[in-house]
Scaffold this motif. Structure first.
Motif: not given
Ligand code: FES
Length: 185
Positions: A65-77
């Motif tokens: 809560l209230g703390e930006p979180k950077r996320i990395e993930f894989a997606m299909r394009q």
């Protein structure tokens, strides 16, 4: 040779040509009938606009809560006939009554920005762009707030549609008390 025989043999080539034309016209019609759907099947990926790419970003509770979180993930394009896995990045800001998923590029010239918890701001190192936790421009040259990915929460999980980045022009974005348009939590 009588007269009737001569007439029949004279008409024979004309009748054969007529049936040959009929036969080949039939073949052409059937071929055209098959070619349209078959060709459409193979060519359609070139013309069909890709649909949105909804990605499951995980449990909502996993974002502090209230703390930006950077996320990395894989997606299909998907591009034409080819579908490939690509790595994507987003910043998720979860607050008490809303959650926002930001595109990770600065709206000035596209550099990657980062979160500075001490200053409570996003900073872009390239030209000194500064954004609030809601993505509003606080300083520097960025012409508009951070772009966001439309997102939704279902059964406690956060989903984002990474295909259309909501790119709102100068002056049309409310960056006052309401900040960026949130997903309902
Ligand atoms: Fe971020 Fe220029 S690219 S301030």
């Amino acid at each position: 040779m009588d007269a009737g025989e001569g007439k029949a043999s004279h008409e024979e080539p004309g009748r054969r040509a007529f049936f040959a034309r009929l036969f080949w016209s039939g073949i052409a019609l059937v071929s055209a009938g098959l070619a349209i759907p078959v060709g459409g099947y193979f060519l359609s990926p070139l013309f069909v606009k890709p649909k949105g790419h909804e990605v499951d970003l995980g449990e909502l509770e996993s974002f502090p809560l209230g703390e930006p979180k950077r996320i990395e993930f894989a997606m299909r394009q998907r591009e034409g006939w080819i579908t490939r896995a690509v790595r994507a990045i987003a910043w998720v800001v979860r607050q008490k009554d809303r959650v926002v998923v930001f595109d990770p590029h600065c709206t000035h010239l596209g550099c990657a920005y980062h979160w500075d918890p001490a200053a409570d701001r996003f900073f872009c190192p390239c030209h000194g762009g500064v954004f609030s936790i809601n993505g509003c421009v606080k300083a520097g040259p960025p012409p508009r707030p951070l772009d966001i990915y439309p997102s939704t929460v279902r059964n406690g999980r956060l989903y984002a549609d990474l295909s259309p980045v909501r790119n709102v022009g100068v002056g049309t974005w409310r960056c006052g008390a309401h900040g960026n348009r949130p997903s309902k939590v």
